[in-house]
Design an enzyme around this catalytic site. Structure first.
Site, PDB file in Angstrom:
ATOM      1  N   ASP A  35       7.799  -1.049 -11.589  1.00 28.97           N
ATOM      2  CA  ASP A  35       8.633  -1.967 -10.273  1.00 28.97           C
ATOM      3  C   ASP A  35       9.538  -2.811 -11.793  1.00 28.97           C
ATOM      4  O   ASP A  35       9.441  -3.015 -12.818  1.00 28.97           O
ATOM      5  CB  ASP A  35       8.058  -2.711 -10.032  1.00 28.97           C
ATOM      6  CG  ASP A  35       8.716  -3.440  -8.744  1.00 28.97           C
ATOM      7  OD1 ASP A  35       7.410  -2.444  -7.539  1.00 28.97           O
ATOM      8  OD2 ASP A  35       9.688  -4.212  -9.086  1.00 28.97           O
ATOM      9  N   THR A  93      13.214  -0.179   1.273  1.00 26.09           N
ATOM     10  CA  THR A  93      14.663   1.047   1.938  1.00 26.09           C
ATOM     11  C   THR A  93      15.357  -0.718   2.863  1.00 26.09           C
ATOM     12  O   THR A  93      14.386  -0.170   4.637  1.00 26.09           O
ATOM     13  CB  THR A  93      13.928   1.723   3.052  1.00 26.09           C
ATOM     14  OG1 THR A  93      12.817   1.853   3.305  1.00 26.09           O
ATOM     15  CG2 THR A  93      13.867   2.894   1.890  1.00 26.09           C
ATOM     16  N   THR A 133       9.589   4.779   3.809  1.00 26.21           N
ATOM     17  CA  THR A 133      10.275   4.781   5.197  1.00 26.21           C
ATOM     18  C   THR A 133      11.803   5.152   4.531  1.00 26.21           C
ATOM     19  O   THR A 133      12.408   4.045   4.809  1.00 26.21           O
ATOM     20  CB  THR A 133       9.975   3.681   6.243  1.00 26.21           C
ATOM     21  OG1 THR A 133       8.441   3.648   6.121  1.00 26.21           O
ATOM     22  CG2 THR A 133      10.202   4.348   7.611  1.00 26.21           C
ATOM     23  N   GLU A 169       4.334   7.270   4.683  1.00 25.16           N
ATOM     24  CA  GLU A 169       2.832   6.396   4.683  1.00 25.16           C
ATOM     25  C   GLU A 169       2.770   6.415   6.497  1.00 25.16           C
ATOM     26  O   GLU A 169       3.744   5.742   6.987  1.00 25.16           O
ATOM     27  CB  GLU A 169       2.884   5.700   3.418  1.00 25.16           C
ATOM     28  CG  GLU A 169       3.687   4.783   3.378  1.00 25.16           C
ATOM     29  CD  GLU A 169       3.384   3.615   4.893  1.00 25.16           C
ATOM     30  OE1 GLU A 169       2.600   3.439   5.451  1.00 25.16           O
ATOM     31  OE2 GLU A 169       5.144   3.096   5.378  1.00 25.16           O
ATOM     32  N   LYS A 224       7.148  10.850  11.131  1.00 29.83           N
ATOM     33  CA  LYS A 224       7.120   8.895  10.368  1.00 29.83           C
ATOM     34  C   LYS A 224       7.311   8.412  11.544  1.00 29.83           C
ATOM     35  O   LYS A 224       7.273   7.134  12.266  1.00 29.83           O
ATOM     36  CB  LYS A 224       8.204   9.007   9.303  1.00 29.83           C
ATOM     37  CG  LYS A 224       7.676   7.262   8.597  1.00 29.83           C
ATOM     38  CD  LYS A 224       6.262   7.319   8.638  1.00 29.83           C
ATOM     39  CE  LYS A 224       6.632   5.320   9.155  1.00 29.83           C
ATOM     40  NZ  LYS A 224       5.736   4.817   7.365  1.00 29.83           N
ATOM     41  N   CYS A 280       8.380  -1.790   9.540  1.00 29.30           N
ATOM     42  CA  CYS A 280       8.650  -0.619   9.826  1.00 29.30           C
ATOM     43  C   CYS A 280       9.123  -0.209  11.106  1.00 29.30           C
ATOM     44  O   CYS A 280       9.979   0.271  11.106  1.00 29.30           O
ATOM     45  CB  CYS A 280       6.584   0.441   9.968  1.00 29.30           C
ATOM     46  SG  CYS A 280       7.122   0.883   7.780  1.00 29.30           S
ATOM     47  N   ARG A 454      -2.159 -14.772  21.215  1.00 28.69           N
ATOM     48  CA  ARG A 454      -2.311 -12.911  20.836  1.00 28.69           C
ATOM     49  C   ARG A 454      -4.009 -13.361  21.950  1.00 28.69           C
ATOM     50  O   ARG A 454      -4.407 -12.235  21.294  1.00 28.69           O
ATOM     51  CB  ARG A 454      -3.359 -13.212  19.819  1.00 28.69           C
ATOM     52  CG  ARG A 454      -2.226 -13.469  18.297  1.00 28.69           C
ATOM     53  CD  ARG A 454      -1.486 -11.662  18.278  1.00 28.69           C
ATOM     54  NE  ARG A 454      -0.176 -12.364  17.100  1.00 28.69           N
ATOM     55  CZ  ARG A 454      -0.154 -11.102  16.597  1.00 28.69           C
ATOM     56  NH1 ARG A 454      -0.174 -10.198  16.667  1.00 28.69           N
ATOM     57  NH2 ARG A 454       0.839 -11.263  14.981  1.00 28.69           N
TER      58      ARG A 454
HETATM   59  C1  UDX Z   1       2.364   0.468  11.170  1.00 26.78           C
HETATM   60  C2  UDX Z   1       1.825   2.007  11.448  1.00 26.78           C
HETATM   61  O1  UDX Z   1       1.279   1.457  11.907  1.00 26.78           O
HETATM   62  C3  UDX Z   1       1.975   2.635  10.663  1.00 26.78           C
HETATM   63  O2  UDX Z   1       1.327   3.687  10.418  1.00 26.78           O
HETATM   64  C4  UDX Z   1       2.808   2.662   9.197  1.00 26.78           C
HETATM   65  O3  UDX Z   1       3.587   3.456   9.261  1.00 26.78           O
HETATM   66  C5  UDX Z   1       3.800   1.075   9.036  1.00 26.78           C
HETATM   67  O4  UDX Z   1       4.440   0.407  10.131  1.00 26.78           O
HETATM   68  P1  UDX Z   1       2.195  -1.667  10.719  1.00 26.78           P
HETATM   69  O5  UDX Z   1       3.773  -2.532  10.584  1.00 26.78           O
HETATM   70  O6  UDX Z   1       1.485  -2.489   8.999  1.00 26.78           O
HETATM   71  O7  UDX Z   1       2.159  -0.671  10.275  1.00 26.78           O
HETATM   72  O8  UDX Z   1       0.983  -2.740  11.263  1.00 26.78           O
HETATM   73  P2  UDX Z   1       0.827  -1.923  13.171  1.00 26.78           P
HETATM   74  O9  UDX Z   1      -0.743  -2.191  13.091  1.00 26.78           O
HETATM   75  O10 UDX Z   1       1.467  -1.052  13.151  1.00 26.78           O
HETATM   76  O11 UDX Z   1       1.953  -3.116  13.831  1.00 26.78           O
HETATM   77  C6  UDX Z   1       2.961  -3.813  13.710  1.00 26.78           C
HETATM   78  C7  UDX Z   1       2.778  -4.754  14.551  1.00 26.78           C
HETATM   79  O12 UDX Z   1       2.702  -4.741  16.107  1.00 26.78           O
HETATM   80  C8  UDX Z   1       2.415  -6.080  14.509  1.00 26.78           C
HETATM   81  O13 UDX Z   1       3.449  -7.071  14.820  1.00 26.78           O
HETATM   82  C9  UDX Z   1       1.644  -5.886  15.122  1.00 26.78           C
HETATM   83  O14 UDX Z   1       0.628  -7.638  15.431  1.00 26.78           O
HETATM   84  C10 UDX Z   1       1.361  -5.717  16.475  1.00 26.78           C
HETATM   85  N1  UDX Z   1       0.942  -5.091  17.995  1.00 26.78           N
HETATM   86  C11 UDX Z   1       0.206  -4.187  17.142  1.00 26.78           C
HETATM   87  C12 UDX Z   1       0.077  -5.768  18.639  1.00 26.78           C
HETATM   88  O15 UDX Z   1       1.255  -6.643  19.280  1.00 26.78           O
HETATM   89  N2  UDX Z   1       0.189  -5.268  19.960  1.00 26.78           N
HETATM   90  C13 UDX Z   1      -1.664  -4.006  19.204  1.00 26.78           C
HETATM   91  O16 UDX Z   1      -1.688  -3.203  19.971  1.00 26.78           O
HETATM   92  C14 UDX Z   1      -0.815  -3.637  18.410  1.00 26.78           C
HETATM   93  P1  ADP Z   2       7.071  -1.279   0.518  1.00 26.59           P
HETATM   94  O1  ADP Z   2       6.411  -2.017   1.888  1.00 26.59           O
HETATM   95  O2  ADP Z   2       8.188  -0.220   1.373  1.00 26.59           O
HETATM   96  O3  ADP Z   2       6.428  -1.070  -0.882  1.00 26.59           O
HETATM   97  P2  ADP Z   2       8.305  -3.446  -1.235  1.00 26.59           P
HETATM   98  O4  ADP Z   2       8.884  -4.585  -0.458  1.00 26.59           O
HETATM   99  O5  ADP Z   2       7.003  -4.196  -0.923  1.00 26.59           O
HETATM  100  O6  ADP Z   2       8.522  -2.424  -0.466  1.00 26.59           O
HETATM  101  O7  ADP Z   2       8.045  -2.401  -2.404  1.00 26.59           O
HETATM  102  C1  ADP Z   2       8.987  -1.965  -2.926  1.00 26.59           C
HETATM  103  C2  ADP Z   2       9.574  -2.320  -4.535  1.00 26.59           C
HETATM  104  O8  ADP Z   2      10.327  -1.760  -4.724  1.00 26.59           O
HETATM  105  C3  ADP Z   2      10.423  -4.030  -4.836  1.00 26.59           C
HETATM  106  O9  ADP Z   2       8.915  -4.806  -5.746  1.00 26.59           O
HETATM  107  C4  ADP Z   2      10.677  -3.780  -5.445  1.00 26.59           C
HETATM  108  O10 ADP Z   2      11.025  -4.702  -6.875  1.00 26.59           O
HETATM  109  C5  ADP Z   2      10.577  -1.794  -6.158  1.00 26.59           C
HETATM  110  N1  ADP Z   2      11.441  -1.334  -6.457  1.00 26.59           N
HETATM  111  C6  ADP Z   2      13.654  -1.412  -6.187  1.00 26.59           C
HETATM  112  N2  ADP Z   2      13.792  -1.037  -6.709  1.00 26.59           N
HETATM  113  C7  ADP Z   2      13.353  -0.359  -7.541  1.00 26.59           C
HETATM  114  C8  ADP Z   2      13.953   0.972  -8.629  1.00 26.59           C
HETATM  115  N3  ADP Z   2      15.323   1.018  -8.915  1.00 26.59           N
HETATM  116  N4  ADP Z   2      13.172   0.678  -9.658  1.00 26.59           N
HETATM  117  C9  ADP Z   2      11.817   0.172  -9.771  1.00 26.59           C
HETATM  118  N5  ADP Z   2      10.959  -0.887  -8.774  1.00 26.59           N
HETATM  119  C10 ADP Z   2      11.913  -0.613  -7.588  1.00 26.59           C
END
Ligand code: UDX
Ligand code: ADP
Length: 475
Positions: A35, A93, A133, A169, A224, A280, A454
């Site tokens: 990183d 991203t 993503t 992912e 995705k 995401c 909630r």
């Molecule tokens: C999501 C996808 O689920 C996962 O597959 C991946 O592609 C990354 O994005 P994440 O963002 O970690 O994962 O959380 P997720 O559990 O999907 O919840 C997203 C949001 O929806 C949260 O704010 C959660 O609180 C909310 N949520 C989820 C609700 O409000 N109600 C529900 O029943 C489920």
């Molecule tokens: P995600 O949820 O997608 O994992 P994060 O922001 O938690 O996103 O992590 C992305 C990581 O990628 C950060 O720690 C950032 O410093 C690192 N990063 C971004 N660009 C580069 C690069 N060119 N080389 C190495 N690390 C990088």
């Protein structure tokens, strides 16, 4: 192709847990996570595992087993790229803040920089796996950059070649380790069958073959976005139903149970909340909308955009409910905020509904005490000031004399409720459902409200609570 050495670029919420599980399941492979952020790498290397940069249940145990065995964290990007047989790209991203596609398209600057680094330092044949993503057709961008480099280097004797795969992912924060160890499916998209098979063999170390799906590149990238759009759509759907329940006297918990019992629909992602957050959902839907418009399908784009619009409206509705119940004004009122993370069991606050809701309550002049078991004060400060900066840039808001709210952070859950005008539950942390709510209802003001966004209080007996209670979706 035999893989001995993996490099993952980006030690974040995706790269960290994913590589930890790969290292755990494939002792014969050396996994290096690199990183550019040296603070982050230092935190991953800390002896005290409570200081890992990411909180994820089960992660500490895996790091303890694998770190410095076959899992290594480093800032030496150049060296580890050059040694790798396979490189995962897991960099951030974010959505573009300015220029063409601002507010909708993904900012690919980190991907581009990373591709150039790979092009420069890789040696021999390397498989590149996109893990972040990304918008559909990003693999093509990576390919173009890498091929350009191969051409310019072909004058040297150091021949290099690349195969590009998409391996999205699907881990959900808070249950990432379980999702990685027992995935519903692993998706691998690509054009080079040998490269696809090489990645399949890595996953086969712990994932049954019938759970590994292989497709072409674009199907993998699009799947995705669509999976997340469908999940977000369910959250917006149940949140819209919650409002209808509040208006009609129905109970969203009961509706959710009845609807989810239909095996065609299933019972997951039917819990109402303060709106979806996380890195995401919003980004992927914006991306999908951008893609639809780009391909001349504005009606399809607007269909998906409504999932986001409902999510924004829903958060505004929660703020309005709080203001209305507190007699139309929050000026100088003490309000306790329980939870800042976008969901339970993570320290991640990206796109957390708490950011918007807290910001609005501050603009109404409230004095807030904010608690979260895993999010620290500095993170909250950064989120609130970044949010305000963005709003000012978008001219959605300008400061006025009336913005006189304040907030303080509390790392504890006692001594914070006395004389509060309201308590607002924003994150579904288990510690909030096991609080002594009877005692809290005695400590807050007589006219106080508990706002539960909630539905955590559905699990307790409310009869003895000596205060007003609003529970989402509860008419
Ligand atoms: C999501 C996808 O689920 C996962 O597959 C991946 O592609 C990354 O994005 P994440 O963002 O970690 O994962 O959380 P997720 O559990 O999907 O919840 C997203 C949001 O929806 C949260 O704010 C959660 O609180 C909310 N949520 C989820 C609700 O409000 N109600 C529900 O029943 C489920
Ligand atoms: P995600 O949820 O997608 O994992 P994060 O922001 O938690 O996103 O992590 C992305 C990581 O990628 C950060 O720690 C950032 O410093 C690192 N990063 C971004 N660009 C580069 C690069 N060119 N080389 C190495 N690390 C990088």
């Amino acid at each position: 192709m035999i893989i001995n050495n993996i490099c993952c670029i980006g030690a974040g919420y995706v790269g960290g847990p994913t590589m930890a599980v790969i290292a755990d399941k494939c002792e014969h492979i050396k996994v290096n996570i690199v990183d550019i952020n040296s603070d982050r790498i230092n935190s991953w290397n800390k002896t005290d595992l409570n200081q890992l940069p990411i909180f994820e249940p089960g992660l500490k145990d895996i790091i303890l087993r694998t770190r410095n065995r076959n899992l290594f964290f480093s800032t030496n990007i150049e060296e580890h790229i050059s040694r790798a047989d396979l490189i995962f790209i897991s960099v951030n991203t974010p959505i573009k803040q300015s220029g063409v596609g601002a507010g909708m398209a993904v900012n690919l600057q980190y991907i581009e920089l990373c591709s150039r680094q790979i092009a420069k330092f890789a040696k021999g044949h390397t498989i590149i796996v996109e893990k972040s993503t990304l918008p559909v057709r990003t693999a093509q961008t990576i390919k173009t950059i890498l091929n350009a480099e191969v051409k310019s280097e072909s004058k040297n004797n150091d021949l290099k070649s690349f195969s590009i795969l998409s391996n999205p992912e699907f881990l959900s924060e808070g249950s990432a380790i379980n999702d990685l160890e027992k995935p519903d499916r692993v998706l691998i998209g690509g054009e080079d069958n040998d490269a696809i098979q090489t990645l399949v063999e890595i996953y086969k170390n712990w994932v049954p073959s019938n759970r590994i799906i292989t497709t072409n590149l674009w199907s993998s990238e699009l799947s995705k976005l669509i999976a997340n759009a469908f999940l977000a759509q369910r959250v917006s759907s149940i949140n819209s139903v919650a409002s209808l329940c509040e208006a009609t006297g129905a109970n969203v918990e009961e509706v959710s149970l009845a609807v989810g019992a239909d095996s065609r629909l299933g019972n997951k992602f039917l819990s109402p909340g303060p709106g979806f957050g996380g890195s995401c959902f919003k980004k992927d839907i914006l991306n999908l909308v951008y893609l639809c418009n780009h391909f001349g399908l504005p009606e399809v784009g607007s269909y998906w955009e409504n999932v986001l619009k409902l999510n924004n409206w829903h958060q505004e509705k929660i703020v309005k409910t709080i203001v209305n119940k507190l007699f139309g004004t929050l000026t100088d009122k003490k309000i306790v905020i329980l939870g800042f993370a976008f969901k339970a069991n993570t320290n991640d606050t990206r796109e957390s509904p708490a950011i918007f809701i807290v910001d609005q309550l501050l603009k109404e002049g409230a004095n807030l005490i904010i608690h979260d078991p895993k999010v620290n004060e500095e993170q909250i400060e950064n989120d609130l000031s970044n949010f305000n900066r963005k709003q000012l840039n978008n001219k959605k808001y300008s400061y006025s004399q009336n913005d006189k709210g304040s907030w303080s952070y509390s790392s504890k859950l006692f001594d914070i409720f006395s004389n509060a005008h309201a308590v607002v539950i924003l994150t579904d942390w288990n510690e909030y459902s096991i609080l002594d709510w009877e005692e809290i209802s005695n400590q807050v003001l007589n006219t106080a409200w508990i706002f539960d966004t909630r539905g955590l209080l559905n699990r307790i007996n409310l009869e003895n609570l000596n205060t007003n209670i609003w529970i989402i979706g509860n008419g």
